[in-house]
Design an enzyme around this catalytic site. Structure first.
Site, PDB file in Angstrom:
ATOM      1  N   VAL A 170      22.773  48.813  44.974  1.00 35.09           N
ATOM      2  CA  VAL A 170      23.090  48.421  43.586  1.00 35.09           C
ATOM      3  C   VAL A 170      24.299  47.477  43.576  1.00 35.09           C
ATOM      4  CG1 VAL A 170      22.134  50.540  42.600  1.00 35.09           C
ATOM      5  CG2 VAL A 170      24.543  50.497  43.277  1.00 35.09           C
ATOM      6  N   HIS A 205      16.846  50.167  42.772  1.00 33.22           N
ATOM      7  CA  HIS A 205      17.693  51.202  42.153  1.00 33.22           C
ATOM      8  C   HIS A 205      18.640  50.628  41.114  1.00 33.22           C
ATOM      9  CE1 HIS A 205      17.051  54.018  45.866  1.00 33.22           C
ATOM     10  NE2 HIS A 205      15.973  53.878  45.134  1.00 33.22           N
ATOM     11  N   CYS A 240      21.938  51.141  27.153  1.00 33.77           N
ATOM     12  CA  CYS A 240      22.392  52.337  26.413  1.00 33.77           C
ATOM     13  C   CYS A 240      21.563  53.558  26.797  1.00 33.77           C
ATOM     14  CB  CYS A 240      22.330  52.080  24.907  1.00 33.77           C
ATOM     15  SG  CYS A 240      20.687  52.228  24.208  1.00 33.77           S
ATOM     16  N   CYS A 242      26.507  51.244  22.203  1.00 29.03           N
ATOM     17  CA  CYS A 242      25.466  50.224  22.062  1.00 29.03           C
ATOM     18  C   CYS A 242      25.603  49.510  20.718  1.00 29.03           C
ATOM     19  CB  CYS A 242      24.095  50.912  22.146  1.00 29.03           C
ATOM     20  SG  CYS A 242      22.714  49.803  21.854  1.00 29.03           S
ATOM     21  N   CYS A 251      22.277  50.634  18.628  1.00 26.16           N
ATOM     22  CA  CYS A 251      21.969  52.006  18.144  1.00 26.16           C
ATOM     23  C   CYS A 251      23.164  52.953  18.223  1.00 26.16           C
ATOM     24  CB  CYS A 251      20.791  52.581  18.941  1.00 26.16           C
ATOM     25  SG  CYS A 251      21.185  52.931  20.664  1.00 26.16           S
ATOM     26  N   GLY A 280      19.135  49.087  57.630  1.00 28.28           N
ATOM     27  CA  GLY A 280      20.220  49.919  57.096  1.00 28.28           C
ATOM     28  C   GLY A 280      19.794  50.942  56.077  1.00 28.28           C
ATOM     29  N   THR A 281      18.636  51.568  56.295  1.00 25.13           N
ATOM     30  CA  THR A 281      18.279  52.668  55.402  1.00 25.13           C
ATOM     31  C   THR A 281      17.864  53.870  56.240  1.00 25.13           C
ATOM     32  OG1 THR A 281      16.854  53.427  53.589  1.00 25.13           O
ATOM     33  CG2 THR A 281      15.902  51.823  55.112  1.00 25.13           C
ATOM     34  N   PRO A 302      21.768  50.983  63.649  1.00 24.48           N
ATOM     35  CA  PRO A 302      22.395  51.482  64.890  1.00 24.48           C
ATOM     36  C   PRO A 302      21.864  52.858  65.320  1.00 24.48           C
ATOM     37  CG  PRO A 302      24.040  51.203  63.120  1.00 24.48           C
ATOM     38  CD  PRO A 302      22.714  50.857  62.562  1.00 24.48           C
TER      39      PRO A 302
HETATM   40  N1  APR Z   1      24.020  48.132  59.927  1.00 28.07           N
HETATM   41  C1  APR Z   1      22.791  48.635  59.648  1.00 28.07           C
HETATM   42  N2  APR Z   1      22.577  49.935  59.336  1.00 28.07           N
HETATM   43  C2  APR Z   1      23.661  50.745  59.306  1.00 28.07           C
HETATM   44  C3  APR Z   1      24.970  50.286  59.582  1.00 28.07           C
HETATM   45  C4  APR Z   1      25.129  48.918  59.909  1.00 28.07           C
HETATM   46  N3  APR Z   1      26.339  48.408  60.182  1.00 28.07           N
HETATM   47  N4  APR Z   1      25.832  51.347  59.468  1.00 28.07           N
HETATM   48  C5  APR Z   1      25.077  52.412  59.124  1.00 28.07           C
HETATM   49  N5  APR Z   1      23.778  52.060  59.033  1.00 28.07           N
HETATM   50  C6  APR Z   1      22.620  52.884  58.686  1.00 28.07           C
HETATM   51  C7  APR Z   1      22.788  54.365  58.937  1.00 28.07           C
HETATM   52  O1  APR Z   1      22.429  54.665  60.282  1.00 28.07           O
HETATM   53  C8  APR Z   1      21.775  54.954  57.944  1.00 28.07           C
HETATM   54  O2  APR Z   1      20.489  55.020  58.552  1.00 28.07           O
HETATM   55  O3  APR Z   1      22.438  52.770  57.286  1.00 28.07           O
HETATM   56  C9  APR Z   1      21.733  53.921  56.814  1.00 28.07           C
HETATM   57  C10 APR Z   1      22.398  54.391  55.531  1.00 28.07           C
HETATM   58  O4  APR Z   1      21.654  55.472  55.043  1.00 28.07           O
HETATM   59  P1  APR Z   1      22.009  56.049  53.576  1.00 28.07           P
HETATM   60  O5  APR Z   1      23.482  56.188  53.429  1.00 28.07           O
HETATM   61  O6  APR Z   1      21.115  57.254  53.373  1.00 28.07           O
HETATM   62  O7  APR Z   1      21.590  54.873  52.603  1.00 28.07           O
HETATM   63  P2  APR Z   1      20.174  54.570  51.995  1.00 28.07           P
HETATM   64  O8  APR Z   1      19.075  54.847  52.961  1.00 28.07           O
HETATM   65  O9  APR Z   1      20.235  53.203  51.420  1.00 28.07           O
HETATM   66  O10 APR Z   1      20.142  55.625  50.774  1.00 28.07           O
HETATM   67  C11 APR Z   1      19.137  55.441  49.854  1.00 28.07           C
HETATM   68  O11 APR Z   1      20.116  57.121  48.407  1.00 28.07           O
HETATM   69  O12 APR Z   1      22.308  57.412  47.988  1.00 28.07           O
HETATM   70  C12 APR Z   1      21.104  57.177  47.354  1.00 28.07           C
HETATM   71  O13 APR Z   1      20.357  55.768  45.585  1.00 28.07           O
HETATM   72  C13 APR Z   1      21.193  55.832  46.725  1.00 28.07           C
HETATM   73  O14 APR Z   1      20.112  53.756  47.299  1.00 28.07           O
HETATM   74  C14 APR Z   1      20.660  54.942  47.839  1.00 28.07           C
HETATM   75  C15 APR Z   1      19.580  55.803  48.461  1.00 28.07           C
END
Ligand code: APR
Length: 251
Positions: free
Chosen positions: A100, A116, A124, A150, A153, A190-191, A217
């Site tokens: 976000v 997200h 609102c 808002c 409303c 990175g998720t 990583p």
């Molecule tokens: N580069 C790439 N990935 C990385 C790095 C980096 N430098 N550092 C950490 N990570 C990885 C971690 O290993 C992990 O797998 O980024 C990931 C972060 O995971 P989360 O913190 O769970 O984030 P995310 O998957 O985006 O969470 C999803 O959950 O918190 C809610 O709504 C919020 O959008 C978010 C959603």
């Protein structure tokens, strides 16, 4: 990395699915990182819900303004700029992000789907009437801040982000699924793959015949769905990937 370059080179349509790890190298703590300052003793899962906002609107609104200030101070790292360069190499590229923080838009990425929502948008509580972001004060001190009302409303104004338990924005979700079924390759960056339904996207892409490449990583819930894994930080892997792709491009 070589395998990833080989897979991306012929791709005509690429989806880059990013999570909070994409912003770690810009110093933005993820949701789950230890919260600092006045927020240290709050549990984010407690704050990011409609119930929490109804219980204490000033606390939740203040927390989001703090996160917005944090994000505005962040500098998008080289990985963000690499994705902008990538859209000049690949005929069709879209970034589908769970973040976000608005950093993909800030560096000029042309196509961004924000699953997200965004810290830079407000609406609102009663009817999601949009509220002008430039009319949301940026308090200089950290702490609770009473949300504005808002103009249409009179309901309290909330951040336009998806709270736990809420549905994702319909249009963004439909676009994310559409792109994931059409792409030849998906870069998942990175998720952790812990949050649904965003975590489905790599499976949807793989099921539709795309090559799935994970940039992270650490191993994650998504690693099993990835054909190729680049173990490393987005800030280093993405620039190297795009440099390798552009290298062979030169005559
Ligand atoms: N580069 C790439 N990935 C990385 C790095 C980096 N430098 N550092 C950490 N990570 C990885 C971690 O290993 C992990 O797998 O980024 C990931 C972060 O995971 P989360 O913190 O769970 O984030 P995310 O998957 O985006 O969470 C999803 O959950 O918190 C809610 O709504 C919020 O959008 C978010 C959603």
């Amino acid at each position: 990395m070589v395998q990833a370059v080989r897979a991306l080179r012929p791709a005509r349509c690429v989806v880059v699915a990013t999570g909070a790890g994409m912003s770690r190298d810009s110093g933005i703590p993820t949701f789950r990182d230890a919260l600092t300052g006045v927020w240290a003793h709050y549990d984010p899962d407690e704050l990011a819900t409609e119930a929490a906002f109804r219980r204490n609107p000033a606390r939740v609104f203040g927390w989001y303004l703090w996160r917005r200030r944090l994000v505005r101070a962040a500098v998008p790292h080289a990985g963000y700029h690499a994705l902008v360069a990538l859209e000049r190499i690949v005929p069709e590229l879209v970034v589908v992000t769970q973040n976000v923080d608005g950093l993909h838009r800030r560096v000029g990425q042309s196509r961004v789907v924000e699953l997200h929502g965004s810290l830079e948008r407000f609406s609102c509580l009663a009817a999601r009437h949009p509220f002008p972001p430039d009319q949301v004060a940026t308090p200089d001190a950290e702490g609770e801040c009473e949300p504005p009302r808002c103009h249409r409303c009179g309901a309290p104004v909330r951040p336009d982000v998806v709270w736990f338990g809420e549905m994702l924005p319909q249009e963004a979700t439909a676009a994310a699924w559409e792109w994931s079924t059409r792409c030849d390759a998906m870069l998942v960056v990175g998720t952790s793959g812990l949050v649904q339904p965003a975590a489905q996207l790599p499976l949807v892409a793989r099921g539709a015949g795309a090559v799935v490449i994970e940039v992270n990583p650490e191993p994650t819930e998504i690693s099993a769905a990835a054909h190729i894994t680049c173990r490393g930080p987005a800030g280093a892997v993405l620039p190297a990937l795009v440099a390798a792709l552009t290298e062979r491009e030169r005559p």
